[in-house]
Scaffold this motif. Structure first.
Motif, PDB file in Angstrom:
ATOM      1  N   LEU A  16       0.790  -1.231  -0.107  1.00 52.01           N
ATOM      2  CA  LEU A  16      -0.138  -0.008   0.187  1.00 52.01           C
ATOM      3  C   LEU A  16       0.949   1.209  -0.017  1.00 52.01           C
ATOM      4  O   LEU A  16       0.357   2.409  -0.123  1.00 52.01           O
ATOM      5  CB  LEU A  16      -0.840  -0.066   1.353  1.00 52.01           C
ATOM      6  CG  LEU A  16      -1.820  -1.370   1.452  1.00 52.01           C
ATOM      7  CD1 LEU A  16      -2.663  -1.077   2.854  1.00 52.01           C
ATOM      8  CD2 LEU A  16      -2.862  -1.510   0.313  1.00 52.01           C
ATOM      9  N   LYS A  17       2.209   1.096  -0.032  1.00 57.26           N
ATOM     10  CA  LYS A  17       2.901   2.211   0.107  1.00 57.26           C
ATOM     11  C   LYS A  17       3.501   2.925  -1.128  1.00 57.26           C
ATOM     12  O   LYS A  17       4.641   3.442  -1.207  1.00 57.26           O
ATOM     13  CB  LYS A  17       4.110   1.791   1.370  1.00 57.26           C
ATOM     14  CG  LYS A  17       3.639   1.474   2.627  1.00 57.26           C
ATOM     15  CD  LYS A  17       4.745   0.993   3.659  1.00 57.26           C
ATOM     16  CE  LYS A  17       4.177   0.814   4.996  1.00 57.26           C
ATOM     17  NZ  LYS A  17       4.994   0.208   5.926  1.00 57.26           N
ATOM     18  N   GLY A  18       3.051   2.329  -2.265  1.00 61.09           N
ATOM     19  CA  GLY A  18       3.466   2.855  -3.470  1.00 61.09           C
ATOM     20  C   GLY A  18       3.392   4.251  -3.544  1.00 61.09           C
ATOM     21  O   GLY A  18       2.660   5.062  -3.071  1.00 61.09           O
ATOM     22  N   ASP A  19       4.336   4.837  -4.434  1.00 63.69           N
ATOM     23  CA  ASP A  19       4.250   6.613  -4.712  1.00 63.69           C
ATOM     24  C   ASP A  19       4.279   6.733  -6.262  1.00 63.69           C
ATOM     25  O   ASP A  19       5.087   6.184  -6.882  1.00 63.69           O
ATOM     26  CB  ASP A  19       5.499   7.065  -4.142  1.00 63.69           C
ATOM     27  CG  ASP A  19       5.433   8.700  -4.300  1.00 63.69           C
ATOM     28  OD1 ASP A  19       4.768   9.325  -3.490  1.00 63.69           O
ATOM     29  OD2 ASP A  19       6.250   9.134  -5.265  1.00 63.69           O
ATOM     30  N   LYS A  20       2.954   7.638  -6.550  1.00 66.96           N
ATOM     31  CA  LYS A  20       3.009   7.842  -7.929  1.00 66.96           C
ATOM     32  C   LYS A  20       4.214   8.602  -8.695  1.00 66.96           C
ATOM     33  O   LYS A  20       4.498   8.173  -9.808  1.00 66.96           O
ATOM     34  CB  LYS A  20       1.786   8.451  -8.648  1.00 66.96           C
ATOM     35  CG  LYS A  20       0.328   7.528  -8.031  1.00 66.96           C
ATOM     36  CD  LYS A  20      -0.723   8.502  -8.444  1.00 66.96           C
ATOM     37  CE  LYS A  20      -1.790   7.654  -8.297  1.00 66.96           C
ATOM     38  NZ  LYS A  20      -3.307   8.243  -8.780  1.00 66.96           N
ATOM     39  N   GLU A  21       4.708   9.520  -8.003  1.00 70.36           N
ATOM     40  CA  GLU A  21       5.751  10.313  -8.608  1.00 70.36           C
ATOM     41  C   GLU A  21       7.024   9.378  -8.783  1.00 70.36           C
ATOM     42  O   GLU A  21       7.749   9.424  -9.824  1.00 70.36           O
ATOM     43  CB  GLU A  21       6.224  11.240  -7.769  1.00 70.36           C
ATOM     44  CG  GLU A  21       7.331  12.445  -8.402  1.00 70.36           C
ATOM     45  CD  GLU A  21       6.520  12.874  -9.879  1.00 70.36           C
ATOM     46  OE1 GLU A  21       7.812  12.730 -10.460  1.00 70.36           O
ATOM     47  OE2 GLU A  21       5.530  13.117  -9.994  1.00 70.36           O
ATOM     48  N   THR A  22       7.454   8.428  -7.708  1.00 72.06           N
ATOM     49  CA  THR A  22       8.350   7.454  -7.682  1.00 72.06           C
ATOM     50  C   THR A  22       8.211   6.575  -8.945  1.00 72.06           C
ATOM     51  O   THR A  22       9.297   6.258  -9.596  1.00 72.06           O
ATOM     52  CB  THR A  22       8.460   6.772  -6.497  1.00 72.06           C
ATOM     53  OG1 THR A  22       8.680   7.757  -5.604  1.00 72.06           O
ATOM     54  CG2 THR A  22       9.586   5.537  -6.478  1.00 72.06           C
TER      55      THR A  22
ATOM     56  N   TYR B 294       1.650  -0.673  -8.992  1.00 68.35           N
ATOM     57  CA  TYR B 294       0.071  -1.013  -8.629  1.00 68.35           C
ATOM     58  C   TYR B 294      -0.322   0.524  -8.411  1.00 68.35           C
ATOM     59  O   TYR B 294      -1.208   0.812  -9.033  1.00 68.35           O
ATOM     60  CB  TYR B 294      -0.067  -1.727  -7.283  1.00 68.35           C
ATOM     61  CG  TYR B 294      -0.195  -3.136  -7.208  1.00 68.35           C
ATOM     62  CD1 TYR B 294      -0.953  -3.653  -8.297  1.00 68.35           C
ATOM     63  CD2 TYR B 294       0.326  -4.096  -6.362  1.00 68.35           C
ATOM     64  CE1 TYR B 294      -1.389  -5.142  -8.281  1.00 68.35           C
ATOM     65  CE2 TYR B 294      -0.038  -5.388  -6.390  1.00 68.35           C
ATOM     66  CZ  TYR B 294      -0.909  -6.010  -7.307  1.00 68.35           C
ATOM     67  OH  TYR B 294      -1.069  -7.243  -7.299  1.00 68.35           O
ATOM     68  N   ILE B 295       0.382   1.381  -7.583  1.00 63.34           N
ATOM     69  CA  ILE B 295      -0.438   2.807  -7.430  1.00 63.34           C
ATOM     70  C   ILE B 295      -0.554   3.563  -8.667  1.00 63.34           C
ATOM     71  O   ILE B 295      -1.390   4.477  -8.738  1.00 63.34           O
ATOM     72  CB  ILE B 295       0.561   3.634  -6.355  1.00 63.34           C
ATOM     73  CG1 ILE B 295      -0.239   4.528  -5.636  1.00 63.34           C
ATOM     74  CG2 ILE B 295       1.791   4.037  -6.896  1.00 63.34           C
ATOM     75  CD1 ILE B 295      -1.291   3.982  -4.817  1.00 63.34           C
ATOM     76  N   ILE B 296       0.483   3.508  -9.426  1.00 58.09           N
ATOM     77  CA  ILE B 296       0.300   4.018 -10.750  1.00 58.09           C
ATOM     78  C   ILE B 296      -0.415   3.556 -11.724  1.00 58.09           C
ATOM     79  O   ILE B 296      -1.134   4.233 -12.819  1.00 58.09           O
ATOM     80  CB  ILE B 296       1.862   4.326 -11.474  1.00 58.09           C
ATOM     81  CG1 ILE B 296       1.835   5.438 -12.504  1.00 58.09           C
ATOM     82  CG2 ILE B 296       2.039   3.271 -12.217  1.00 58.09           C
ATOM     83  CD1 ILE B 296       1.713   6.999 -11.599  1.00 58.09           C
TER      84      ILE B 296
ATOM     85  N   THR C 280      -6.853 -10.148  -3.794  1.00 57.68           N
ATOM     86  CA  THR C 280      -7.055  -9.405  -2.426  1.00 57.68           C
ATOM     87  C   THR C 280      -6.316  -8.212  -2.608  1.00 57.68           C
ATOM     88  O   THR C 280      -6.769  -7.246  -2.080  1.00 57.68           O
ATOM     89  CB  THR C 280      -6.464 -10.576  -1.401  1.00 57.68           C
ATOM     90  OG1 THR C 280      -7.200 -11.655  -1.204  1.00 57.68           O
ATOM     91  CG2 THR C 280      -6.805  -9.569  -0.133  1.00 57.68           C
ATOM     92  N   GLU C 281      -5.093  -8.228  -3.182  1.00 58.61           N
ATOM     93  CA  GLU C 281      -4.324  -7.054  -3.376  1.00 58.61           C
ATOM     94  C   GLU C 281      -5.005  -5.830  -4.201  1.00 58.61           C
ATOM     95  O   GLU C 281      -5.227  -4.785  -3.979  1.00 58.61           O
ATOM     96  CB  GLU C 281      -2.775  -7.059  -3.843  1.00 58.61           C
ATOM     97  CG  GLU C 281      -2.142  -7.984  -2.728  1.00 58.61           C
ATOM     98  CD  GLU C 281      -0.648  -8.271  -3.249  1.00 58.61           C
ATOM     99  OE1 GLU C 281       0.212  -8.657  -2.252  1.00 58.61           O
ATOM    100  OE2 GLU C 281      -0.392  -8.222  -4.446  1.00 58.61           O
ATOM    101  N   LEU C 282      -5.532  -6.412  -5.164  1.00 54.69           N
ATOM    102  CA  LEU C 282      -6.520  -5.712  -6.144  1.00 54.69           C
ATOM    103  C   LEU C 282      -7.441  -4.968  -5.614  1.00 54.69           C
ATOM    104  O   LEU C 282      -8.172  -3.743  -5.670  1.00 54.69           O
ATOM    105  CB  LEU C 282      -6.586  -6.287  -7.328  1.00 54.69           C
ATOM    106  CG  LEU C 282      -5.820  -6.750  -8.314  1.00 54.69           C
ATOM    107  CD1 LEU C 282      -6.339  -7.632  -9.381  1.00 54.69           C
ATOM    108  CD2 LEU C 282      -4.928  -5.411  -9.010  1.00 54.69           C
ATOM    109  N   SER C 283      -8.141  -5.807  -4.513  1.00 58.21           N
ATOM    110  CA  SER C 283      -9.417  -5.326  -3.860  1.00 58.21           C
ATOM    111  C   SER C 283      -9.004  -4.218  -2.923  1.00 58.21           C
ATOM    112  O   SER C 283      -9.732  -2.965  -2.745  1.00 58.21           O
ATOM    113  CB  SER C 283      -9.996  -6.320  -3.135  1.00 58.21           C
ATOM    114  OG  SER C 283     -10.877  -6.020  -2.111  1.00 58.21           O
ATOM    115  N   VAL C 284      -7.831  -4.426  -2.059  1.00 55.07           N
ATOM    116  CA  VAL C 284      -7.572  -3.473  -1.021  1.00 55.07           C
ATOM    117  C   VAL C 284      -7.219  -2.018  -1.757  1.00 55.07           C
ATOM    118  O   VAL C 284      -7.241  -0.978  -1.311  1.00 55.07           O
ATOM    119  CB  VAL C 284      -6.502  -3.876   0.158  1.00 55.07           C
ATOM    120  CG1 VAL C 284      -5.029  -3.910  -0.682  1.00 55.07           C
ATOM    121  CG2 VAL C 284      -6.602  -3.015   1.058  1.00 55.07           C
ATOM    122  N   LEU C 285      -6.374  -2.237  -2.843  1.00 53.41           N
ATOM    123  CA  LEU C 285      -5.879  -1.093  -3.715  1.00 53.41           C
ATOM    124  C   LEU C 285      -7.064  -0.360  -4.392  1.00 53.41           C
ATOM    125  O   LEU C 285      -6.735   0.597  -5.168  1.00 53.41           O
ATOM    126  CB  LEU C 285      -4.775  -1.549  -4.409  1.00 53.41           C
ATOM    127  CG  LEU C 285      -3.339  -1.797  -3.747  1.00 53.41           C
ATOM    128  CD1 LEU C 285      -2.488  -2.742  -4.829  1.00 53.41           C
ATOM    129  CD2 LEU C 285      -2.907  -0.558  -3.212  1.00 53.41           C
TER     130      LEU C 285
END
Length: 357
Positions: free
Chosen positions: A169-175, A255-257, A271-276
């Protein structure tokens, strides 16, 4: 306190255990963890990046159909059992935990022999053979789906939901934009064939890539064991398409982008797609993954694609249609998030205490 986590060959049995590891490690910072995995699976890199000691054992897969390979694999299972006995004698753990995978079977049988408590977690709709073989000896069994409680012994089986790594859950779009060289001018499609990759998914995505040139940018996680020559050739000619063979830290940023995800139908990924809250096109492995996806697709939470009949052109059209329908994407996100139950931290800890008591 020492805990043995086990599973591998694919990342399906790995991701929920990493989530359990995060929760227990936070509560008990001095606890020791050792991971038992396969000799050639993709899990070793991921586990060692977490700072967990990794060891590999012989693992034989028992097929539910006649095969001469079963004879050889029976010897591997026996060898794994004796390796496990020596390993458990040396490590003296307080608990063994698994979410399936055949490397876990001889280990959990040996743990039963040594009177070490075990906990198994069942993710998929269909009960895996490894978990069936370990269920009798397990002290605690948890399931991701409430309907599966009745498929295991009464009194030691609990509905938990599916654990999810907080790290994801800790992804960053700019990164992510910098990491993957994205322009930010178009939506992003993240395509992955699972921990080991999928030749069928890779070819569908590759065939769709050129038709999506003006539609989206593509991050394609193709799998370490797969042929990359064609994919790299496409990437060299198309700046909107990026291909990679394995992710560790990069996964959370991909994932985050992503505006849309293409993936296999393993329950950990779902499950990961669900929570994201990511809208997704799911291309399940024929068999147990189709059962995972069927209910979700029927409810409109995901779009189901059959790799046996789909074409690259058809996939490209589907991607374009979904990305153009913002209302549908929003609906898919919310429905998926409402259908898969995420295991709560306090419930994971409660089960952990029951298991090791």
């Amino acid at each position: 306190m020492k805990v043995i986590l086990s599973g591998g060959w694919t990342l399906g049995p790995v991701t929920p255990l990493l989530a359990i590891y995060e929760v227990v490690k936070e509560k008990y910072p001095t606890a020791e963890f050792v991971w038992v995995g396969t000799k050639n699976g993709p899990e070793k890199t991921l586990i060692e990046r977490q700072g967990i000691k990794f060891v590999s054992f012989s693992a034989g897969k028992w097929r539910r159909y006649f095969s001469f390979v079963n004879i050889f694999d029976l010897f591997k299972i026996l060898l794994g059992f004796f390796e496990s006995l020596l390993f458990l004698r040396r490590e003296k753990p307080n608990l063994c935990v698994s979410a399936g995978g055949f490397v876990s079977v001889p280990l959990h049988w040996a743990a039963k022999f040594k009177k070490i408590p075990t906990w198994i977690h069942q993710q998929d709709v269909r009960i895996g053979l490894a978990n069936k073989l370990m269920a009798k000896s397990a002290k605690i069994i948890t399931v991701a789906l409430e309907e599966n409680v009745k498929k295991f012994p009464v009194g030691k089986t609990f509905f938990l939901g599916n654990p999810v790594r907080q790290e994801i859950l800790k992804g960053d779009k700019e990164t992510a934009r910098k990491m993957f060289g994205l322009s930010g001018a178009k939506p992003v499609l993240f395509a992955t064939g699972g921990g080991t990759g999928s030749e069928n998914v890779n070819m569908l995505v590759a065939d769709a890539a050129e038709e999506l040139k003006y539609v989206c940018e593509i991050i394609h996680l193709s799998g370490r064991e797969r042929d990359h020559e064609k994919l790299e050739e496409i990437a060299s000619k198309n700046s909107h398409y990026k291909t990679y063979n394995f992710f560790t830290e990069e996964m959370k940023h991909a994932y985050i982008i992503a505006d849309l995800v293409i993936s296999r139908g393993g329950f950990g990924t779902l499950t990961e797609l669900s929570v994201l809250k990511k809208p997704a096109i799911i291309i399940p492995i024929p068999g147990h993954q189709e059962e995972n996806v069927a209910l979700l697709a029927k409810s409109g939470a995901v779009v189901l694609v059959d790799e046996r009949v789909e074409t690259g052109a058809g996939l490209a059209k589907l991607v374009k249609d979904i990305l153009e329908d913002k209302e549908k994407m929003e609906s898919m996100k919310n429905k998926l998030a409402g259908l898969i139950i995420i295991a709560k931290k306090e419930n994971i800890l409660d089960i952990f205490e029951k298991a090791r008591a």
